[in-house]
Design a protein around this motif. Structure first.
Motif, PDB file in Angstrom:
ATOM      1  N   LEU A   1     -12.466 -11.873  10.429  1.00 47.26           N
ATOM      2  CA  LEU A   1     -12.161 -10.904  11.476  1.00 47.26           C
ATOM      3  C   LEU A   1     -11.140  -9.929  10.919  1.00 47.26           C
ATOM      4  O   LEU A   1     -10.194 -10.325  10.236  1.00 47.26           O
ATOM      5  CB  LEU A   1     -11.610 -11.593  12.717  1.00 47.26           C
ATOM      6  CG  LEU A   1     -12.629 -12.393  13.517  1.00 47.26           C
ATOM      7  CD1 LEU A   1     -11.944 -13.081  14.694  1.00 47.26           C
ATOM      8  CD2 LEU A   1     -13.759 -11.512  14.010  1.00 47.26           C
ATOM      9  N   TYR A   2     -11.337  -8.671  11.208  1.00 48.88           N
ATOM     10  CA  TYR A   2     -10.478  -7.603  10.727  1.00 48.88           C
ATOM     11  C   TYR A   2      -9.907  -6.850  11.928  1.00 48.88           C
ATOM     12  O   TYR A   2     -10.556  -6.750  12.961  1.00 48.88           O
ATOM     13  CB  TYR A   2     -11.270  -6.580   9.909  1.00 48.88           C
ATOM     14  CG  TYR A   2     -12.050  -7.139   8.754  1.00 48.88           C
ATOM     15  CD1 TYR A   2     -11.509  -7.174   7.470  1.00 48.88           C
ATOM     16  CD2 TYR A   2     -13.350  -7.594   8.934  1.00 48.88           C
ATOM     17  CE1 TYR A   2     -12.241  -7.656   6.401  1.00 48.88           C
ATOM     18  CE2 TYR A   2     -14.087  -8.083   7.862  1.00 48.88           C
ATOM     19  CZ  TYR A   2     -13.529  -8.112   6.597  1.00 48.88           C
ATOM     20  OH  TYR A   2     -14.250  -8.591   5.539  1.00 48.88           O
ATOM     21  N   VAL A   3      -8.725  -6.281  11.753  1.00 48.81           N
ATOM     22  CA  VAL A   3      -8.225  -5.278  12.687  1.00 48.81           C
ATOM     23  C   VAL A   3      -8.173  -3.973  11.908  1.00 48.81           C
ATOM     24  O   VAL A   3      -7.583  -3.903  10.828  1.00 48.81           O
ATOM     25  CB  VAL A   3      -6.822  -5.628  13.242  1.00 48.81           C
ATOM     26  CG1 VAL A   3      -6.257  -4.447  14.030  1.00 48.81           C
ATOM     27  CG2 VAL A   3      -6.897  -6.859  14.133  1.00 48.81           C
ATOM     28  N   VAL A   4      -8.829  -2.956  12.443  1.00 49.31           N
ATOM     29  CA  VAL A   4      -8.834  -1.629  11.826  1.00 49.31           C
ATOM     30  C   VAL A   4      -7.959  -0.721  12.662  1.00 49.31           C
ATOM     31  O   VAL A   4      -8.057  -0.706  13.893  1.00 49.31           O
ATOM     32  CB  VAL A   4     -10.268  -1.061  11.739  1.00 49.31           C
ATOM     33  CG1 VAL A   4     -10.265   0.363  11.218  1.00 49.31           C
ATOM     34  CG2 VAL A   4     -11.129  -1.952  10.851  1.00 49.31           C
ATOM     35  N   THR A   5      -7.075   0.018  11.987  1.00 47.52           N
ATOM     36  CA  THR A   5      -6.215   0.972  12.680  1.00 47.52           C
ATOM     37  C   THR A   5      -6.420   2.371  12.112  1.00 47.52           C
ATOM     38  O   THR A   5      -6.823   2.531  10.956  1.00 47.52           O
ATOM     39  CB  THR A   5      -4.733   0.571  12.578  1.00 47.52           C
ATOM     40  OG1 THR A   5      -4.357   0.492  11.200  1.00 47.52           O
ATOM     41  CG2 THR A   5      -4.465  -0.757  13.271  1.00 47.52           C
ATOM     42  N   ALA A   6      -6.144   3.352  12.955  1.00 39.56           N
ATOM     43  CA  ALA A   6      -6.329   4.750  12.581  1.00 39.56           C
ATOM     44  C   ALA A   6      -5.300   5.604  13.301  1.00 39.56           C
ATOM     45  O   ALA A   6      -4.769   5.209  14.345  1.00 39.56           O
ATOM     46  CB  ALA A   6      -7.737   5.213  12.966  1.00 39.56           C
ATOM     47  N   THR A   7      -5.068   6.784  12.749  1.00 38.76           N
ATOM     48  CA  THR A   7      -4.244   7.780  13.426  1.00 38.76           C
ATOM     49  C   THR A   7      -4.815   9.158  13.136  1.00 38.76           C
ATOM     50  O   THR A   7      -5.292   9.423  12.027  1.00 38.76           O
ATOM     51  CB  THR A   7      -2.765   7.689  13.000  1.00 38.76           C
ATOM     52  OG1 THR A   7      -1.987   8.566  13.825  1.00 38.76           O
ATOM     53  CG2 THR A   7      -2.560   8.048  11.555  1.00 38.76           C
ATOM     54  N   ALA A   8      -4.797  10.006  14.143  1.00 39.69           N
ATOM     55  CA  ALA A   8      -5.248  11.392  13.989  1.00 39.69           C
ATOM     56  C   ALA A   8      -4.662  12.219  15.121  1.00 39.69           C
ATOM     57  O   ALA A   8      -4.662  11.781  16.277  1.00 39.69           O
ATOM     58  CB  ALA A   8      -6.774  11.490  14.007  1.00 39.69           C
ATOM     59  N   ALA A   9      -4.151  13.376  14.779  1.00 38.36           N
ATOM     60  CA  ALA A   9      -3.616  14.314  15.763  1.00 38.36           C
ATOM     61  C   ALA A   9      -2.634  13.640  16.730  1.00 38.36           C
ATOM     62  O   ALA A   9      -2.679  13.870  17.941  1.00 38.36           O
ATOM     63  CB  ALA A   9      -4.756  14.990  16.531  1.00 38.36           C
TER      64      ALA A   9
END
Length: 162
Positions: free
Chosen positions: A15-23
């Motif tokens: 199991l993975y946790v994916v994180t992101a950021t934009a604007a």
């Protein structure tokens, strides 16, 4: 039931946790579809459900962070798998720090990689994000026991899976 079900039922993926950021927006979700897909050049692909807020943020992001969870980190699996970012700021409920390009890196995750998005692929109800690794952490040794799909907690998803 699909023709693929007997095959996928035999798998036990991390199991993975994916994180992101934009604007100025941060997002993260629990993911079961991800894999290394090239050795030279090193590449990793992660698939995000188009129903998730994380997908909408990742679609505008330059980088994603992919975290492996420890076997005992049910709380992170529940937070990123059972709550929707449409209603919950998950990042106020766990410690994190900005990684390359500002992408959120979870402090508790024992193993993680941040990759620059090289391409995006339509895979039906999921979109694949091809990542070129830029930074990674692994504590070394054999001491990390990871959480796999079959030993993960029973979580009602924040968004329907299909």
């Amino acid at each position: 039931m699909t023709a693929l079900d007997p095959f996928t039922d035999a798998l036990d993926c991390p199991l993975y946790v994916v994180t992101a950021t934009a604007a100025g927006e941060r997002a993260g979700c629990l993911v079961g579809f991800a894999s290394q897909c090239s050795i030279r050049p090193a590449r990793f692909i992660v698939w995000l459900s188009k129903a998730n807020r994380t997908y909408r943020v990742a679609a505008r992001a330059d980088r994603l962070a992919v975290h492996l969870l420890g076997h005992d980190q049910d709380h992170l699996a529940r937070l990123f798998g059972g709550a929707t970012g449409d209603m919950t700021d998950k990042f106020t409920r766990t410690a994190w720090h900005p990684g390359p390009g500002g992408v959120p890196v979870l402090d508790e995750a024992p193993v993680w990689v941040v990759g620059r998005v090289q391409s995006r692929f339509d895979g039906g109800d999921h979109c694949g994000f091809l990542l070129a690794p830029e930074a990674a952490q692994h504590p070394g040794g054999d001491g990390v026991r990871l959480m796999f799909l079959k030993d993960g907690p029973d979580i009602s998803p924040g968004h329907p899976a299909d």
